[in-house]
Each structure stands twice: as C-alpha cells, then as structure tokens.
Design an enzyme around this catalytic site. Sequence first.
Site, PDB file in Angstrom:
ATOM      1  N   GLY A 155       0.828  -1.209   0.000  1.00 26.26           N
ATOM      2  CA  GLY A 155       0.000   0.000   0.000  1.00 26.26           C
ATOM      3  C   GLY A 155       0.857   1.251   0.000  1.00 26.26           C
ATOM      4  O   GLY A 155       1.930   1.271   0.598  1.00 26.26           O
ATOM      5  N   GLY A 199       4.948  -6.740   4.612  1.00 30.23           N
ATOM      6  CA  GLY A 199       4.911  -7.693   3.501  1.00 30.23           C
ATOM      7  C   GLY A 199       6.090  -7.497   2.573  1.00 30.23           C
ATOM      8  O   GLY A 199       6.840  -8.439   2.260  1.00 30.23           O
ATOM      9  N   ILE A 228       1.377   3.459   6.825  1.00 23.50           N
ATOM     10  CA  ILE A 228       0.634   4.458   7.598  1.00 23.50           C
ATOM     11  C   ILE A 228       0.228   3.856   8.946  1.00 23.50           C
ATOM     12  O   ILE A 228      -0.098   4.567   9.871  1.00 23.50           O
ATOM     13  CB  ILE A 228      -0.610   4.981   6.850  1.00 23.50           C
ATOM     14  CG1 ILE A 228      -1.652   3.885   6.645  1.00 23.50           C
ATOM     15  CG2 ILE A 228      -0.229   5.648   5.549  1.00 23.50           C
ATOM     16  CD1 ILE A 228      -3.034   4.433   6.299  1.00 23.50           C
ATOM     17  N   ASP A 229       0.235   2.519   9.049  1.00 23.09           N
ATOM     18  CA  ASP A 229      -0.213   1.864  10.287  1.00 23.09           C
ATOM     19  C   ASP A 229       0.799   1.978  11.423  1.00 23.09           C
ATOM     20  O   ASP A 229       0.453   1.740  12.578  1.00 23.09           O
ATOM     21  CB  ASP A 229      -0.470   0.371  10.037  1.00 23.09           C
ATOM     22  CG  ASP A 229      -1.656   0.131   9.133  1.00 23.09           C
ATOM     23  OD1 ASP A 229      -2.325   1.110   8.762  1.00 23.09           O
ATOM     24  OD2 ASP A 229      -1.915  -1.038   8.792  1.00 23.09           O
ATOM     25  N   GLU A 258      -9.913  -0.605  11.823  1.00 26.91           N
ATOM     26  CA  GLU A 258     -10.620  -1.601  11.005  1.00 26.91           C
ATOM     27  C   GLU A 258     -10.434  -3.032  11.526  1.00 26.91           C
ATOM     28  O   GLU A 258     -11.274  -3.898  11.295  1.00 26.91           O
ATOM     29  CB  GLU A 258     -10.139  -1.517   9.551  1.00 26.91           C
ATOM     30  CG  GLU A 258      -8.648  -1.838   9.417  1.00 26.91           C
ATOM     31  CD  GLU A 258      -8.054  -1.552   8.054  1.00 26.91           C
ATOM     32  OE1 GLU A 258      -8.769  -1.155   7.134  1.00 26.91           O
ATOM     33  OE2 GLU A 258      -6.826  -1.746   7.929  1.00 26.91           O
ATOM     34  N   GLN A 284      -6.956   8.315   4.048  1.00 28.86           N
ATOM     35  CA  GLN A 284      -5.805   8.340   4.966  1.00 28.86           C
ATOM     36  C   GLN A 284      -4.490   8.089   4.255  1.00 28.86           C
ATOM     37  O   GLN A 284      -3.426   8.367   4.779  1.00 28.86           O
ATOM     38  CB  GLN A 284      -5.969   7.261   6.054  1.00 28.86           C
ATOM     39  CG  GLN A 284      -7.135   7.524   6.960  1.00 28.86           C
ATOM     40  CD  GLN A 284      -7.621   6.241   7.628  1.00 28.86           C
ATOM     41  OE1 GLN A 284      -7.228   5.955   8.738  1.00 28.86           O
ATOM     42  NE2 GLN A 284      -8.469   5.480   6.963  1.00 28.86           N
ATOM     43  N   ARG A 285      -4.570   7.479   3.095  1.00 26.15           N
ATOM     44  CA  ARG A 285      -3.330   7.154   2.385  1.00 26.15           C
ATOM     45  C   ARG A 285      -2.966   8.197   1.335  1.00 26.15           C
ATOM     46  O   ARG A 285      -1.850   8.200   0.824  1.00 26.15           O
ATOM     47  CB  ARG A 285      -3.477   5.779   1.718  1.00 26.15           C
ATOM     48  CG  ARG A 285      -3.581   4.640   2.708  1.00 26.15           C
ATOM     49  CD  ARG A 285      -2.532   3.582   2.437  1.00 26.15           C
ATOM     50  NE  ARG A 285      -2.683   3.038   1.128  1.00 26.15           N
ATOM     51  CZ  ARG A 285      -3.150   1.809   0.875  1.00 26.15           C
ATOM     52  NH1 ARG A 285      -3.506   1.033   1.863  1.00 26.15           N
ATOM     53  NH2 ARG A 285      -3.231   1.376  -0.354  1.00 26.15           N
TER      54      ARG A 285
HETATM   55  O1  F6P Z   1      -1.090  -1.685   5.497  1.00 22.17           O
HETATM   56  C1  F6P Z   1      -1.626  -0.410   5.424  1.00 22.17           C
HETATM   57  C2  F6P Z   1      -3.086  -0.436   5.201  1.00 22.17           C
HETATM   58  O2  F6P Z   1      -3.389   0.903   5.207  1.00 22.17           O
HETATM   59  C3  F6P Z   1      -3.935  -1.218   6.208  1.00 22.17           C
HETATM   60  O3  F6P Z   1      -4.260  -0.509   7.345  1.00 22.17           O
HETATM   61  C4  F6P Z   1      -5.146  -1.539   5.377  1.00 22.17           C
HETATM   62  O4  F6P Z   1      -5.799  -2.694   5.853  1.00 22.17           O
HETATM   63  C5  F6P Z   1      -4.561  -1.781   4.048  1.00 22.17           C
HETATM   64  O5  F6P Z   1      -3.440  -0.952   3.944  1.00 22.17           O
HETATM   65  C6  F6P Z   1      -5.502  -1.565   2.902  1.00 22.17           C
HETATM   66  O6  F6P Z   1      -4.825  -1.917   1.758  1.00 22.17           O
HETATM   67  P1  F6P Z   1      -5.473  -1.931   0.294  1.00 22.17           P
HETATM   68  O7  F6P Z   1      -5.456  -0.533  -0.177  1.00 22.17           O
HETATM   69  O8  F6P Z   1      -4.550  -2.775  -0.471  1.00 22.17           O
HETATM   70  O9  F6P Z   1      -6.839  -2.465   0.405  1.00 22.17           O
END
Ligand code: F6P
Length: 358
Positions: free
Chosen positions: A10, A115, A137-138, A233, A284-285
């Site tokens: 991510g 990962g 971000i976690d 989540e 958030q991202r």
């Molecule tokens: O690992 C960071 C994260 O923001 C997690 O908190 C979230 O579950 C995941 O990415 C979501 O990822 P994707 O955008 O691949 O669904």
Amino acid sequence: MRIAISTGGGDAPGLNAVIRAAVLSADARGWDVLGIKRGYAGLLGDDEVVPLTRDAVRGIAHLGGTILRTTNRSNPFAYPCDTNGIITECDRSDELMDRSRALGIDAIIAIGGDGSLGIAQRLHEKGLKVVGVPKTIDNDIAGTLTTFGFDTAVSTAIEAIDKLHTTAESHDRVIVMEVMGRHAGFIALHSGVAATADVILIPEIPYRLSKICEKIRKRDQAGRRFSIVVLAEGAYPVGGSYSVLGPSLPGQAERVGGVAAGLAQEIQAHTQKECRSLVLGHLQRGGMPTGYDRLLATRFGGAAVRAVADGRWGYMVALQPPYINTIPIQEALHEPKRVDLNGDVVRTARETGISFGD
Ligand code: F6P
C-alpha cells in the site's frame, strides 16, 4: 554503482520524498539509479524499469502516492500467474535475480511495509543486495519509532473527527468512524486521543458492546448527548474476530475492515440513540505528506543510500531518535509493533475518560 528502487504494498504519503532523496544522494556519489515500476512487476516483464535522474525526481517531495506506482500483487515468491486460464501463484524469484543481474543492478532499495520487507529479506537470503526502508501508515513495524505516512494519516483522521464532532453534537447522534490499522491501533489511538474521541477501539483491546453503550449512556446522563467512537478496522469484540472485506485476488493479502456499520447498528439497538457510521478508508493514504513525514521520508532516503554505500545488506533504516540507524530487516519483522497497553498514550486516554470498550 547502479542501484534500483522499488515501492511495494500500500502507498503512504512520503514515498516520493524517499525516492527523491535517495536519487539525489546516489547521484551526488556518481551512481546510476533505476526505478522498478509497480513493486517488482517491472523486473518481471509486467511493467518497466526506468532511469531515475535528478530531473525525474524534481518537484515531487510534497506529492502523495509514488511516481513508481505500487501493487500488493507483485511478490516474486507468490506471483500471480495464469495456468490454463486459472490464476494461481508462482515462484518467479529466480527470474527476478537473473533480470536484475542482466540490468547490472548492484543493489536494491526496497521501500515497503511488513509484507514488502519480508520479500526483501527473502531476496537478500537469495543473494540480492537489499536495503529496506520501512513504510506504512499503520506504524506497525518494530525497531523504528515511526514510519512516514503515519503522521499524515493521523492528521487526516483528526480533521475528520473534528468535523464529525460538530454534526454529531447538533443531532445528538453517535458517530462511529473506522480508520485503517488491520492489526495495530496506532491511527485510531493517536487520532482519537488528539481529537478527543469518547470511545477508541483497537485490535489490541477486544471490546464489549455493553461497555461502549455504558460510556455513551453516561455521557447522555451528563448532558453530553452525542458521542464519537473511533475504531481501527481490525478491532473486534471479545470472543470474536476481525471483519474481512470480501474475497482477495490471488497474491493479494486479506482485506480487513467493514466493522463500523454493523457496530453502529448494534449501538443504536442497545442505546436507542441515532447512530451513523463512516469508513475513512483510503483518504488516509492519499494527499500531501505532512512536514513531519516529508522530513522523515527524506532522512530515510538519504540514510538508505548511506546504508548501500556501507554495504548494510539485509538491513533497513529506522528512526531511533535522534538518529536514523540501520537494523536487520529480520529483527524488525521478528515481532510486529503493537500499541503498548501500559504506555502513556493509553494511560492518558483512560485518565481523561476515553473508553476502550473493555
Ligand atoms: O497496510 C496499510 C493499510 O493501510 C492497512 O491498514 C489496510 O488494511 C490496508 O493498507 C488496505 O490496503 P489496500 O489498499 O490494499 O486495500
């Protein structure tokens, strides 16, 4: 010297600042830099490998996303492959090693979360010269005080909670806001404490519905007829497990989340108060990294190139104030970082009246 940079998993605000700092630091040493597009896909024929010159990274430090793009489906050890029309996972790591040798790549700077760092570690064990840069971000990677992107995500969540406060108060409503954090509750905890949420639910503390409702009722009786619940989540009730969002594609990690809507319904049923929910999700991202994240990302980029110069293969850069140090990737991945339940943030939250639903 020719190095390559890859961004996998991510995205996180600050990735471009890492790339820029690494390219400029490498260029200053007279090194060549290549960018591997979309994780490792660029090395496996599904995307490109591009030259990263000073010009290619001009004016990107403040931009969200990654100019190299990213994917959570380019693990060379479990790469999606089509076998007679059926998508399965294949080990293409040998091909990746051959391709990087053919391109004259001396070392790779792998920017990623748990990962992607796990993949970097396996490639290192196969003989690839890798230096890691932790990204999520976690904020759930051990050995580094924070990762870039975390501060931006927390700021975005705080802004959202501030906005929810005014509407929740006007309507005497309970609003349940779900933030990211599949196994770690740092975003929920930090944004919830900073923006004065009433209930914070994190994966590290399984919750009881009765305790959440008790807090909401007490506030009601005290004349505070609205409440804000912030939950990660990955939060789950005592005796239950976290919610999963539909089936994943081959090679893709489990998608955690979707817990807010059901919880809001349960709270409404038990308190008879009007309850609404929202999932903050990828907001958030996205967007510009905060100043803190930009600086941290830039420091990580510079430190990663120094680590390459020093031959710190299999190490990742880490914020250990006041320094950026290097630690073995394996050590960082050994035990994931989780919220310290005896730490001052949790204690302060409790002492200021925030409920963790326990
Ligand atoms: O690992 C960071 C994260 O923001 C997690 O908190 C979230 O579950 C995941 O990415 C979501 O990822 P994707 O955008 O691949 O669904």
